[in-house]
Scaffold this motif. Structure first.
Motif, PDB file in Angstrom:
ATOM      1  N   ASP A   1      -6.509  -5.942  -1.179  1.00  0.00           N
ATOM      2  CA  ASP A   1      -6.812  -5.150  -2.357  1.00  0.00           C
ATOM      3  C   ASP A   1      -5.598  -5.266  -3.303  1.00  0.00           C
ATOM      4  OD1 ASP A   1      -7.405  -3.167  -4.097  1.00  0.00           O
ATOM      5  OD2 ASP A   1      -7.268  -1.518  -2.652  1.00  0.00           O
TER       6      ASP A   1
ATOM      7  N   ALA B   1       2.566   1.830  -3.390  1.00  0.00           N
ATOM      8  CA  ALA B   1       1.671   2.389  -4.393  1.00  0.00           C
ATOM      9  C   ALA B   1       1.349   3.845  -4.077  1.00  0.00           C
ATOM     10  CB  ALA B   1       0.391   1.569  -4.470  1.00  0.00           C
TER      11      ALA B   1
ATOM     12  N   LYS C   1      -4.910  -3.818  -6.131  1.00  0.00           N
ATOM     13  CA  LYS C   1      -4.528  -2.662  -6.957  1.00  0.00           C
ATOM     14  C   LYS C   1      -3.086  -2.208  -6.723  1.00  0.00           C
ATOM     15  CE  LYS C   1      -8.192   0.132  -6.415  1.00  0.00           C
ATOM     16  NZ  LYS C   1      -9.254  -0.619  -5.792  1.00  0.00           N
TER      17      LYS C   1
ATOM     18  N   LEU D   1      -0.302  -4.573  -8.565  1.00  0.00           N
ATOM     19  CA  LEU D   1      -0.287  -4.888  -9.994  1.00  0.00           C
ATOM     20  C   LEU D   1       1.112  -4.839 -10.577  1.00  0.00           C
ATOM     21  CD1 LEU D   1      -3.366  -3.240 -11.683  1.00  0.00           C
ATOM     22  CD2 LEU D   1      -2.956  -5.619 -11.056  1.00  0.00           C
TER      23      LEU D   1
ATOM     24  N   LYS E   1       0.843  -1.199   0.000  1.00  0.00           N
ATOM     25  CA  LYS E   1       0.000   0.000   0.000  1.00  0.00           C
ATOM     26  C   LYS E   1       0.879   1.249   0.000  1.00  0.00           C
ATOM     27  CE  LYS E   1      -4.537  -0.648   1.967  1.00  0.00           C
ATOM     28  NZ  LYS E   1      -5.389  -0.632   3.147  1.00  0.00           N
TER      29      LYS E   1
END
Lengths: 505, 460
Positions: free
Chosen positions: B292, B267, B294, B297, B264
């Protein structure tokens, strides 16, 4: 556009090949396809037609632009392709009419510091009119120009680096400060000057980063400790189950998210706003229940309270595990809390951490308001300061106790909302929080909310200052040793309560 | 009172932090060589008509996220074997215990399984700390442990079969891939891990390996965090600073749920996978299920199995798993996935079952001799063999990129299975050691065979 066929392939190599061919084709439609691939909006249907999905989810044909019914699978994308894409898109956007896109493209090319692109950037610099883009181009070209034959160019590059304050280039400048490597004295002087100015900037940036990161860490400590500052600090209940109330707040956030996902998908990104009152109420209810059922019978018996609340914490963990499972649950950051903003060079503050700092300030203000500005707060203070006298004045001390305890637990639940945005939400969430919370409350001075605030931020910043020097593990040990020393010197904590009430405790 | 409490709180925290540090990578594991070492009391030959199989995985605590599925897949495999008639005419009976992510408790529970329940074999452990904790128990009581997780090597026990990857079957190929042009051509490396024996030893091997590839110490940065660490702000900022100038990659041995805050933070601070890829050795499909995806990726993982491998064997394995989840109504339902340690558990249990059939008994000494020569068609589509010499599996290596659906896109793989190196040839002090449990070596960490060969005798 014959290259488009390659996108229909599943193999990453074929797609990468197609991307390169498309990037060099010079076709004006290419950039749209490349951007769609980058943003995972490129689809391929069964007949190998390449489709682009727009923002509203409608599909158009990549070649003709005609709308087509939605079908197909997403085109293959991996890091190798992304690397090629980023460079190609930046090269194409360097000629874009939109200055913002040009600026972004220069940034991208500069980051890759690719020799090949220097001529194109130089070319772009000659035609560029917008000042910000010009400046970006000059500093992007500076790194390459440092090795130029022309002393004027080298000097220009050094000056550009100084003006841009590009900290990452400081090691490269060091080579230009000594005589045989750099024949021109003017360049040498400029390089030395630039290095010292970059050095000063580095110290400032590092210090600012430590303070900002420390505040963010401290605000998390504070949020989990604030509730305890009420139940332990004001009521003297050693509540080992406090961490579990934080956990319940986090699970309430999760439940709210699931509810929004299923019933209000349109407003899903706002679930977090709704989660705040939900978590507050849920933890307050659990807290009130604990107080009425168990804790009120144990006032004034700290050891029994410690054991009983420890048992309660195990009970709560197991209940949550039975309902939600032992696995961590998924709490997503809403889009408005994803990403971050660059305050200075290399100091990015993520939005979720900023939100937690702001949220902490709001919660502290809320607690201060409740304790200072409401009739409940008045009664709480009266009861905690002098229970028999308060009872004589007609205050129902039992009811005030329930409310105070519930308030402390509710604030813990609010901490859970914030923690759910930063880390994991699982049944054991509270176990990691409880020791730190006691640490903050004891260090700050039991009974002083302001003490907890100072202690939390102090610990956070100290931690962040030590971490780069000593590493995360040793840093934490040093912080704890420091806390032990402080408590040895000042057993009553940083902010000792003064006055006669101290003797009464 | 308050002073006492404050000091106690700080001390408790201190012990907590120190605990994760207290396990230094032991250079060599004392292993008993002689097969007749079992001075321990074995329960009398079971007269019951079941064979007991111990399952030693944390079902609570920080490792539950990873280990719960291993219990489930072990129970599924037991059901599968029982459905085919069991072993030696007897049904298998699982004995499940929960060591609760608590390393000393692993040893207690292992002792309980071997002595009280009298299990024929144990499938269990995840972290290396837990394996190191149970090792003396298995060696003392001559038990048999199948360990299904990738680990740091530098160990070979007579009582353990290692069905997960050794460093040369996971970490080294992953770093080679990252250094290749296809993988981004990394020149600088951040070795980031949780502070315990697996990351420390793996990073030691990787550092020697990188030196052999002419990467200097200036281009290597090693960082450790405590178990359950959740504040990666400073570390990510440092990675960003370190990455200026040269292509950088992060090799992550972060374990358990600390991965979520780490990715996290990456990102949110704007580090992209195509610029600074993170390759993780402890993040698989199961770990991605609860989070999550995202922020992850494009980041990489290296394993010997991915759920996305397209082989008939894997389709059958996944179908069997999905059916089992449905039939048992396991939490998670149709979102449950398969992963590398689950495959390793599945292979290990089948190999043990084949060895029992072949030996005609569940006696540890007999099964151990038979197990070393078993082969099995793995879900990853390779005919895998268990090495009689070093007790490790020969395994293929895959590198995958995280996709939005929590699955991996395979971007690189080896041509076939690779033999494990229990002792890393890159570490000078262990490069001469040999793990070979067959004659004439019969030793897990020797530089010379235990028994003289005929040549040596002739020379004398």
């Amino acid at each position: 556009m014959a290259a488009l066929g390659g996108f229909a392939q599943l193999s990453g190599d074929d797609v990468a090949h197609a991307v390169r061919a498309l990037g060099e084709s010079g076709d004006p439609r290419a950039i749209r396809v490349l951007k769609a691939l980058r943003d995972a909006e490129l689809y391929v249907d069964d007949a190998s037609h390449v489709l682009i999905r727009d923002k509203n989810g409608a599909m158009v044909d990549a070649l003709s632009g005609a709308p087509v019914p939605a079908s197909g699978h997403a085109a293959t994308i991996n890091n190798e392709i992304r690397r090629v894409l980023d460079t190609l898109i930046a090269r194409l956007e360097l000629k874009s009419p939109d200055p913002d896109e040009r600026l972004e493209a220069v940034g991208e090319l500069a980051r890759r510091s690719n020799e090949e692109d220097a001529p194109a950037m130089r070319d772009a610099l000659e035609h560029e009119k917008v000042r910000s883009v010009r400046r970006a181009l000059v500093s992007a070209l500076a790194e390459g120009d440092l090795a130029s034959e022309d002393p004027k160019r080298r000097l220009g590059a050094v000056e550009a680096i100084e003006e841009a304050g590009a900290l990452g280039l400081a090691p490269k400048l060091a080579a230009l400060t000594t005589a045989p490597a750099e024949p021109d004295p003017a360049v040498r002087a400029a390089a030395s000057r630039t290095i010292s100015s970059l050095h000063r900037k580095q110290i400032f940036v590092d210090g600012a980063a430590d303070v900002l990161y420390g505040m963010s860490t401290g605000s998390i400590l504070l949020l989990s400790a604030l509730g305890l500052a009420i139940t332990f600090g004001l009521m003297r209940v050693i509540n080992m189950a406090h961490g579990e109330l934080v956990m319940i707040g986090a699970y309430a956030t999760y439940a709210t998210q699931v509810f929004f996902h299923e019933h209000l998908p349109v407003h899903e990104s706002l679930y977090l706003v709704a989660a705040v009152p939900v978590a507050l109420v849920a933890s307050m209810l659990v807290g009130a229940l604990l107080e009425v059922a168990v804790i009120r019978f144990l006032y004034g018996r700290p050891l029994e309270t410690l054991l009983a609340t420890y048992g309660l914490s195990l009970l709560l963990i197991q209940i949550v595990r039975s309902i939600f499972g032992a696995q961590n649950v998924l709490v997503e950051n809403p889009p408005w809390l994803s990403g971050g903003t660059e305050l200075f060079e290399d100091v990015v503050i993520p939005y979720n951490r900023m939100a937690v700092v702001v949220f902490t300030a709001v919660v502290v203000a809320f607690v201060a308001f409740v304790l200072r500005g409401t009739p409940l707060g008045l009664r709480v203070r009266a009861v905690t300061q002098n229970r028999p006298m308060a009872a004589c004045m007609g205050i129902s001390t039992a009811r005030v106790d329930t409310w105070t305890f519930a308030l402390g637990c509710g604030v813990g639940g609010l901490g859970g909302v914030a923690l759910s945005q930063l880390g994991n939400v699982g049944p054991e969430l509270g176990q990691g929080v409880i020791v730190d919370s006691f640490l903050v409350v004891v260090l700050g001075g039991v009974g002083k909310i302001a003490g907890s605030v100072v202690a939390a931020f102090g610990l956070g910043i100290l931690n962040k200052v030590l971490e780069p020097i000593a590493g995360a593990v040793l840093g934490k040990i040093v912080v704890l040793l420091a806390v032990i020393l402080v408590i040895q010197k000042r057993p009553q904590g940083l902010f000792a309560p003064r006055g006669r009430s101290v003797e009464a405790v | 009172m308050r002073k006492w409490l404050g000091v106690a709180v700080a001390c408790a925290q201190l012990i907590n932090v120190a605990c994760s540090k207290e396990e230094p990578p032991k250079p060599a594991e004392e292993t008993k060589a002689a097969p007749s070492s079992s001075a321990a009391m074995k329960p009398a030959a079971p007269t019951s008509n079941t064979i007991k199989v111990g399952i030693l995985h944390s079902l609570s605590g920080t490792m539950a996220i990873s280990e719960t599925s291993l219990r489930d897949v072990a129970l599924m495999t037991i059901d599968e074997i029982n459905a085919k008639g069991g072993l030696l005419g007897k049904k298998l009976e699982a004995v499940v215990v929960d060591p609760a992510s608590n390393w000393p408790l692993f040893a207690e529970k292992a002792r309980e399984l071997l002595q009280k329940d009298g299990v024929a074999v144990v499938f269990g452990c995840w972290t290396s700390v837990s394996r190191k904790s149970v090792l003396p128990v298995f060696e003392e009581l001559n038990g048999l442990l199948f360990y299904p997780v990738q680990y740091e090597g530098e160990e070979s026990s007579y009582n353990v079969f290692y069905t997960g990857a050794a460093p040369n079957q996971q970490a080294i190929p992953a770093v080679e891939y990252l250094m290749s042009e296809k993988g981004g051509g990394a020149k600088r490396f951040v070795l980031l891990g949780t502070d315990y024996v697996y990351p420390r030893t793996t990073n030691k091997i990787l550092r020697y390996f990188l030196h052999s590839k002419n990467v200097s110490d200036d281009d290597i940065k090693e960082e450790y965090t405590p178990f359950g660490h959740s504040d990666y702000q400073t570390i990510v900022a440092e990675i960003k600073k370190f990455a200026q100038g040269k292509r950088t990659t992060v090799i992550s041995t972060i374990n358990g749920d600390s991965n979520v805050p780490f990715y996290k933070e990456l990102a949110n601070q704007g580090l992209k996978a195509q610029d600074i890829p993170v390759v993780a050795f402890s993040v698989g499909e199961e770990e991605l299920r609860g989070i999550d995806t995202k922020p992850l990726l494009g980041h990489l993982a290296a394993w010997n199995y991915f759920m996305s491998i397209d082989t008939p064997q894997n389709k059958a394995f996944i179908a069997e798993w999905k059916d089992y989840v449905k039939a048992q109504n396991l939490p998670g339902g149709d979102k449950r996935v398969t992963n590398d340690p689950m495959e390793a558990t599945y292979i290990g249990m089948h190999m043990w079952a084949q060895a029992v059939e072949q030996a005609g008994t569940t006696d540890v000494d007999a099964v151990r001799q038979a197990a070393g020569y078993q082969t099995f068609m793995s879900p990853s589509g390779f005919n895998i063999s268990l090495d009689a010499k070093n007790h490790h599996l020969h395994k293929p290596v895959f590198i995958g990129e995280v996709q939005a659906n929590g699955q991996f896109q395979i971007v690189w793989k080896t041509e076939g299975p690779i033999r494990a190196q229990a002792w890393s040839p890159f570490i000078p002090e262990s490069s001469k050691k040999v793990a070979d449990w067959t004659y004439p070596w019969v030793c897990g960490n020797c530089t010379e065979p235990k028994y003289a060969t005929s040549d040596a005798v002739a020379k004398r």
